[in-house]
Design an enzyme around this catalytic site. Structure first.
Site, PDB file in Angstrom:
ATOM      1  N   ASN A   9     -29.949   4.746 -17.535  1.00  0.00           N
ATOM      2  CA  ASN A   9     -28.660   4.251 -17.210  1.00  0.00           C
ATOM      3  C   ASN A   9     -28.348   4.450 -15.953  1.00  0.00           C
ATOM      4  OD1 ASN A   9     -26.009   3.294 -17.429  1.00  0.00           O
ATOM      5  ND2 ASN A   9     -25.280   5.014 -18.731  1.00  0.00           N
ATOM      6  N   LYS A  11     -25.886   3.397 -14.331  1.00  0.00           N
ATOM      7  CA  LYS A  11     -24.549   3.323 -13.957  1.00  0.00           C
ATOM      8  C   LYS A  11     -24.341   2.436 -12.718  1.00  0.00           C
ATOM      9  CE  LYS A  11     -24.158   7.468 -16.533  1.00  0.00           C
ATOM     10  NZ  LYS A  11     -23.450   8.651 -17.050  1.00  0.00           N
ATOM     11  N   HIS A  97     -20.370   2.918 -24.211  1.00  0.00           N
ATOM     12  CA  HIS A  97     -20.547   4.037 -23.324  1.00  0.00           C
ATOM     13  C   HIS A  97     -19.261   4.923 -23.246  1.00  0.00           C
ATOM     14  CE1 HIS A  97     -21.537   6.786 -20.115  1.00  0.00           C
ATOM     15  NE2 HIS A  97     -22.849   6.627 -20.405  1.00  0.00           N
ATOM     16  N   GLU A  99     -18.078   6.277 -20.959  1.00  0.00           N
ATOM     17  CA  GLU A  99     -17.269   5.889 -19.340  1.00  0.00           C
ATOM     18  C   GLU A  99     -16.647   4.546 -19.791  1.00  0.00           C
ATOM     19  OE1 GLU A  99     -20.619   6.397 -17.061  1.00  0.00           O
ATOM     20  OE2 GLU A  99     -20.717   8.441 -17.385  1.00  0.00           O
ATOM     21  N   GLU A 169     -24.131  10.255 -27.419  1.00  0.00           N
ATOM     22  CA  GLU A 169     -24.189  10.971 -26.051  1.00  0.00           C
ATOM     23  C   GLU A 169     -22.714  11.969 -26.361  1.00  0.00           C
ATOM     24  OE1 GLU A 169     -26.002   8.824 -22.833  1.00  0.00           O
ATOM     25  OE2 GLU A 169     -23.998   7.929 -23.097  1.00  0.00           O
ATOM     26  N   GLY A 175     -23.465  14.248 -17.556  1.00  0.00           N
ATOM     27  CA  GLY A 175     -23.178  14.294 -16.009  1.00  0.00           C
ATOM     28  C   GLY A 175     -22.671  15.482 -15.804  1.00  0.00           C
ATOM     29  N   SER A 215     -27.305  14.850 -19.652  1.00  0.00           N
ATOM     30  CA  SER A 215     -28.053  15.564 -19.102  1.00  0.00           C
ATOM     31  C   SER A 215     -29.658  15.822 -19.449  1.00  0.00           C
ATOM     32  CB  SER A 215     -27.437  16.767 -19.178  1.00  0.00           C
ATOM     33  OG  SER A 215     -26.232  16.835 -18.583  1.00  0.00           O
TER      34      SER A 215
HETATM   35  P1  PGA Z   1     -26.515  11.902 -17.581  1.00  0.00           P
HETATM   36  O1  PGA Z   1     -25.828  10.456 -18.198  1.00  0.00           O
HETATM   37  O2  PGA Z   1     -27.810  11.874 -18.174  1.00  0.00           O
HETATM   38  O3  PGA Z   1     -26.270  11.826 -16.272  1.00  0.00           O
HETATM   39  O4  PGA Z   1     -25.788  13.170 -18.367  1.00  0.00           O
HETATM   40  C1  PGA Z   1     -26.291  10.126 -19.332  1.00  0.00           C
HETATM   41  C2  PGA Z   1     -25.403   8.899 -19.763  1.00  0.00           C
HETATM   42  O5  PGA Z   1     -24.031   8.999 -19.633  1.00  0.00           O
HETATM   43  O6  PGA Z   1     -25.666   7.824 -20.182  1.00  0.00           O
END
Ligand code: PGA
Length: 254
Positions: A9, A11, A97, A99, A169, A175, A215
């Site tokens: 991803n 982003k 997601h 976000e 997630e 993150g 992460s």
């Molecule tokens: P991350 O993000 O691996 O940076 O924690 C995962 C995601 O939001 O899909």
């Protein structure tokens, strides 16, 4: 054997030239994917076509959208419809997601509509779920995730759920560098599979790849992916570096 998936991803990262370079680098790796392994690259909308062109017709590394509109084509400035994804021959889209849920106020009803738009256009949803920290601290994560799944997916008949990918997630792990333990991941993935089993039967539940996100990195992927109900990962930050992401891909179960 369920499909094992490493999904990147990206982003809102990378310029076009960086996106092209990273895709080319990934394609040049001797990945030797088994028939049960897939790599998805969830890239920003402007890069769907350039990345798809680099990937060509092979079926094991596939381009994925990060979002899709909840409505069909029309007067929705700035939106990208499932019809458009279909016309680009983009076969997968992330939906829900955290976000998108948090910053764009996408609730369960909107996400259900997005799922429906995808299915009407043969785009496979990668449906994301996961709890925030206070819910985990209160010990209510199982009910929380079950409600997310029921409210956006369980209006569908079994034959339409077939082929779905779920990504669990936990928001507190995205993150933050703070990964769920392999036991926390496995417990939730087993719960998610059980939720599908209760509603749609064990055979369908057993066929759904459930990815862990939050992460994931080269140093923790093997431990996470060794869990029986963890079928790969949805990888944010670590997917922006070819060597790191390649290492994660290589730790998928065969
Ligand atoms: P991350 O993000 O691996 O940076 O924690 C995962 C995601 O939001 O899909």
């Amino acid at each position: 054997m369920r499909t094992q998936i490493a999904a990147a991803n990206w982003k809102m990262n990378l310029t076009l030239s960086e996106a092209i370079k990273l895709t080319e680098e990934i394609c040049q790796q001797p990945l030797a994917l088994t028939p049960h392994q897939r790599v998805l690259l969830a890239v920003p909308f402007p890069y769907l076509l350039p990345v798809k062109n680099i990937l060509g017709n092979q079926k094991q590394i596939l381009v994925t959208a990060q979002n899709v509109a909840a409505t069909p084509n029309g007067a929705f400035t700035g939106e990208v419809s499932a019809e458009m994804l279909k016309s680009l021959q983009v076969d997968y889209a992330l939906i829900g997601h955290s976000e998108r849920r948090e910053y764009h106020h996408e609730d369960s009803a909107i996400l259900a509509a997005k799922v429906d738009r995808c299915l009407a256009n043969n785009v496979t949803p990668v449906f994301c779920c996961g709890e925030p920290l206070p819910v985990r601290e209160a010990g209510s994560q199982n009910d929380y995730v079950e409600t997310q799944l029921k409210d956006s997916l369980f209006h569908l008949p079994a034959e339409m759920i077939n082929g779905f990918i779920i990504a669990y997630e936990p928001i507190w792990a995205i993150g933050t560098g703070k990964t769920a333990s392999s036991k926390q991941a496995e417990d939730m993935h087993a719960h998610i599979r059980n939720v599908f089993s209760k509603h749609y039967g064990q055979a369908l539940a057993d066929s759904i790849p459930i990815l862990y996100g939050g992460s994931v990195k080269a140093s923790n992927a093997a431990e996470l992916f060794s869990q029986p109900n963890v079928d790969g990962g949805l990888v944010g930050g670590a997917s922006l570096h070819c060597a790191e992401f390649t290492s994660i891909i290589q730790q998928l179960r065969p």
